[in-house]
Design a protein around this motif. Structure first.
Motif, PDB file in Angstrom:
ATOM      1  N   CYS A   1       0.850  -1.193   0.000  1.00 56.90           N
ATOM      2  CA  CYS A   1       0.000   0.000   0.000  1.00 56.90           C
ATOM      3  C   CYS A   1       0.887   1.244   0.000  1.00 56.90           C
ATOM      4  N   HIS A   2       0.336   2.352  -0.405  1.00 67.44           N
ATOM      5  CA  HIS A   2       1.104   3.567  -0.670  1.00 67.44           C
ATOM      6  C   HIS A   2       1.897   4.070   0.536  1.00 67.44           C
ATOM      7  N   ASP A   3       1.412   3.836   1.759  1.00 67.18           N
ATOM      8  CA  ASP A   3       2.091   4.384   2.937  1.00 67.18           C
ATOM      9  C   ASP A   3       2.872   3.318   3.711  1.00 67.18           C
ATOM     10  N   HIS A   4       3.148   2.193   3.070  1.00 64.98           N
ATOM     11  CA  HIS A   4       3.831   1.098   3.769  1.00 64.98           C
ATOM     12  C   HIS A   4       5.192   1.521   4.305  1.00 64.98           C
ATOM     13  N   GLY A   5       5.963   2.277   3.515  1.00 66.25           N
ATOM     14  CA  GLY A   5       7.298   2.706   3.932  1.00 66.25           C
ATOM     15  C   GLY A   5       7.295   3.562   5.178  1.00 66.25           C
ATOM     16  N   GLN A   6       6.255   4.392   5.348  1.00 69.73           N
ATOM     17  CA  GLN A   6       6.167   5.259   6.526  1.00 69.73           C
ATOM     18  C   GLN A   6       5.531   4.541   7.713  1.00 69.73           C
ATOM     19  N   ALA A   7       4.488   3.773   7.450  1.00 70.44           N
ATOM     20  CA  ALA A   7       3.773   3.108   8.536  1.00 70.44           C
ATOM     21  C   ALA A   7       4.507   1.864   9.032  1.00 70.44           C
ATOM     22  N   CYS A   8       5.249   1.200   8.145  1.00 67.50           N
ATOM     23  CA  CYS A   8       5.944  -0.046   8.500  1.00 67.50           C
ATOM     24  C   CYS A   8       7.401   0.039   8.064  1.00 67.50           C
ATOM     25  N   PRO A   9       8.202   0.916   8.676  1.00 65.65           N
ATOM     26  CA  PRO A   9       9.599   1.063   8.241  1.00 65.65           C
ATOM     27  C   PRO A   9      10.379  -0.231   8.453  1.00 65.65           C
ATOM     28  N   ALA A  10      11.299  -0.496   7.527  1.00 61.57           N
ATOM     29  CA  ALA A  10      12.128  -1.691   7.623  1.00 61.57           C
ATOM     30  C   ALA A  10      13.077  -1.578   8.818  1.00 61.57           C
ATOM     31  N   VAL A  11      13.131  -2.622   9.633  1.00 60.94           N
ATOM     32  CA  VAL A  11      14.004  -2.658  10.802  1.00 60.94           C
ATOM     33  C   VAL A  11      15.003  -3.801  10.603  1.00 60.94           C
ATOM     34  N   PRO A  12      16.301  -3.511  10.524  1.00 62.14           N
ATOM     35  CA  PRO A  12      17.278  -4.569  10.272  1.00 62.14           C
ATOM     36  C   PRO A  12      17.526  -5.429  11.509  1.00 62.14           C
ATOM     37  N   CYS A  13      18.086  -6.596  11.283  1.00 59.77           N
ATOM     38  CA  CYS A  13      18.485  -7.457  12.399  1.00 59.77           C
ATOM     39  C   CYS A  13      19.676  -6.819  13.109  1.00 59.77           C
ATOM     40  N   VAL A  14      19.689  -6.914  14.413  1.00 61.73           N
ATOM     41  CA  VAL A  14      20.808  -6.411  15.217  1.00 61.73           C
ATOM     42  C   VAL A  14      21.357  -7.568  16.047  1.00 61.73           C
ATOM     43  N   VAL A  15      22.656  -7.784  15.952  1.00 58.27           N
ATOM     44  CA  VAL A  15      23.287  -8.858  16.734  1.00 58.27           C
ATOM     45  C   VAL A  15      24.311  -8.265  17.689  1.00 58.27           C
ATOM     46  N   GLY A  16      24.628  -9.021  18.731  1.00 51.26           N
ATOM     47  CA  GLY A  16      25.606  -8.570  19.713  1.00 51.26           C
ATOM     48  C   GLY A  16      27.029  -8.863  19.272  1.00 51.26           C
ATOM     49  N   GLU A  17      27.979  -8.588  20.148  1.00 57.35           N
ATOM     50  CA  GLU A  17      29.378  -8.848  19.862  1.00 57.35           C
ATOM     51  C   GLU A  17      29.654 -10.345  19.915  1.00 57.35           C
ATOM     52  N   TRP A  18      30.724 -10.747  19.236  1.00 59.53           N
ATOM     53  CA  TRP A  18      31.132 -12.144  19.284  1.00 59.53           C
ATOM     54  C   TRP A  18      31.573 -12.504  20.705  1.00 59.53           C
ATOM     55  N   SER A  19      31.264 -13.711  21.108  1.00 58.98           N
ATOM     56  CA  SER A  19      31.771 -14.217  22.378  1.00 58.98           C
ATOM     57  C   SER A  19      33.255 -14.520  22.226  1.00 58.98           C
ATOM     58  N   HIS A  20      33.938 -14.798  23.325  1.00 57.00           N
ATOM     59  CA  HIS A  20      35.311 -15.264  23.224  1.00 57.00           C
ATOM     60  C   HIS A  20      35.301 -16.646  22.585  1.00 57.00           C
ATOM     61  N   TRP A  21      36.418 -16.983  21.946  1.00 58.54           N
ATOM     62  CA  TRP A  21      36.534 -18.316  21.357  1.00 58.54           C
ATOM     63  C   TRP A  21      36.530 -19.366  22.465  1.00 58.54           C
ATOM     64  N   SER A  22      35.891 -20.489  22.185  1.00 60.64           N
ATOM     65  CA  SER A  22      35.928 -21.613  23.113  1.00 60.64           C
ATOM     66  C   SER A  22      37.301 -22.284  23.018  1.00 60.64           C
ATOM     67  N   GLY A  23      37.563 -23.207  23.920  1.00 62.73           N
ATOM     68  CA  GLY A  23      38.760 -24.016  23.791  1.00 62.73           C
ATOM     69  C   GLY A  23      38.563 -25.034  22.685  1.00 62.73           C
ATOM     70  N   CYS A  24      39.616 -25.780  22.372  1.00 62.33           N
ATOM     71  CA  CYS A  24      39.509 -26.824  21.358  1.00 62.33           C
ATOM     72  C   CYS A  24      38.553 -27.910  21.836  1.00 62.33           C
ATOM     73  N   ALA A  25      37.872 -28.521  20.889  1.00 67.92           N
ATOM     74  CA  ALA A  25      36.914 -29.568  21.228  1.00 67.92           C
ATOM     75  C   ALA A  25      37.612 -30.776  21.833  1.00 67.92           C
ATOM     76  N   GLU A  26      38.857 -31.016  21.417  1.00 69.85           N
ATOM     77  CA  GLU A  26      39.603 -32.163  21.931  1.00 69.85           C
ATOM     78  C   GLU A  26      41.058 -31.760  22.125  1.00 69.85           C
ATOM     79  N   GLN A  27      41.625 -32.102  23.254  1.00 67.43           N
ATOM     80  CA  GLN A  27      43.006 -31.735  23.545  1.00 67.43           C
ATOM     81  C   GLN A  27      43.977 -32.646  22.792  1.00 67.43           C
ATOM     82  N   CYS A  28      45.123 -32.084  22.422  1.00 60.58           N
ATOM     83  CA  CYS A  28      46.236 -32.839  21.842  1.00 60.58           C
ATOM     84  C   CYS A  28      45.959 -33.385  20.444  1.00 60.58           C
ATOM     85  N   HIS A  29      44.843 -33.005  19.839  1.00 59.24           N
ATOM     86  CA  HIS A  29      44.526 -33.444  18.478  1.00 59.24           C
ATOM     87  C   HIS A  29      43.945 -32.255  17.714  1.00 59.24           C
TER      88      HIS A  29
END
Length: 265
Positions: A64-92
């Motif tokens: 409809c003609h007023d869609h851009g004003q009445a329903c403005p597009a809202v982008p996805c917002v994500v947070g910061e990356w977490s710290h890296w985990s340790g290796c899944a398996e030690q020594c390999h």
């Protein structure tokens, strides 16, 4: 007279649409593609008839003609990356993971959410009990130099109390051969493998904890190898990305571009 009446009707129709009536999206913004989220009026791109106020109307071109004003597009917002985990398996050789979470879901056709998880190759040289392990690995295992930053952040093992006690060293190699799987790698955590090229000089740093506490060397660094000796390496995170190289020299610090800088793991 007929032409004047038609023009007047068109003008009244435009006035009706401009007033917000006839297919207005005010207070009516629907998610997804919703056939019930419908009106009758002027469309956003012109034309009169059935129009919609759902998120799918932009792709379909029937908002409809007023869609851009009445329903403005809202982008996805994500947070910061977490710290890296340790290796899944030690020594390999294995994988580490980091994640981020959605703080705001996209609305009204806004930018979708990016990847929420990343993986990267890694190799730890300590068991969960703190015992040194893994230095017998042959061939040399390498990964992107970006992993060195993460190692410093997580702090080295008790065998290496500080970076000052074991600053490490760097080895320059000339790549002789590498498998096609390196160039074909597209996974986000393994894209660094695409920069490996036959005939190029690469720098590989030896740092704790990949450096053996006993020998102060990294496995596969070509120590005491003549310049014509073929040495083998493998990329952490993709066992099919492997190849050979010849040692050029060992330095305290190397000066390769970032994309050609790696670390022993």
């Amino acid at each position: 007279m007929g032409g004047t009446a038609l023009s007047g009707a068109l003008w009244l129709g435009l006035l009706w649409a401009g007033s917000g009536a006839g297919g207005s999206c005010q207070g009516k913004c629907c998610q997804g593609r919703d056939a019930a989220c419908v009106g009758e009026g002027w469309r956003e791109g012109g034309g009169y008839g059935t129009c919609y106020c759902d998120e799918g109307c932009r792709r379909a071109g029937d908002c409809c003609h007023d869609h851009g004003q009445a329903c403005p597009a809202v982008p996805c917002v994500v947070g910061e990356w977490s710290h890296w985990s340790g290796c899944a398996e030690q020594c390999h050789p294995g994988l580490r993971v980091r994640r981020r979470y959605v703080q705001q879901e996209p609305k009204n056709g806004g930018e979708p959410c990016p990847a929420l998880e990343e993986k990267a190759g890694c190799l730890e040289y300590l068991t969960y009990q703190g015992q040194d392990c893994g230095h017998e690995h042959v061939p040399a295992f390498i990964t992107t130099s970006e992993y060195a930053k993460e190692r410093k952040r997580r702090a080295a093992s008790s065998l290496w109390p500080s970076d000052k006690e074991a600053p490490g060293y760097c080895v320059e190699f000339r790549t002789e051969w590498l498998s096609q799987r390196c160039a074909l790698e597209r996974r986000p955590y393994a894209r660094w493998m695409q920069y490996l090229r036959q005939g190029h000089t690469v720098c590989v740093a030896c740092q704790p904890p990949a450096m053996s506490a006993a020998t102060r060397r990294c496995s596969g660094d070509g120590h005491n190898a003549r310049g014509d000796k073929i040495l083998h390496w493998e990329a952490i995170g993709n066992s099919q990305c492997q190849g050979t190289w010849k040692k050029i020299r060992q330095l305290e610090h190397c000066s390769c571009p970032l994309v050609h800088s790696f670390i022993f793991t």
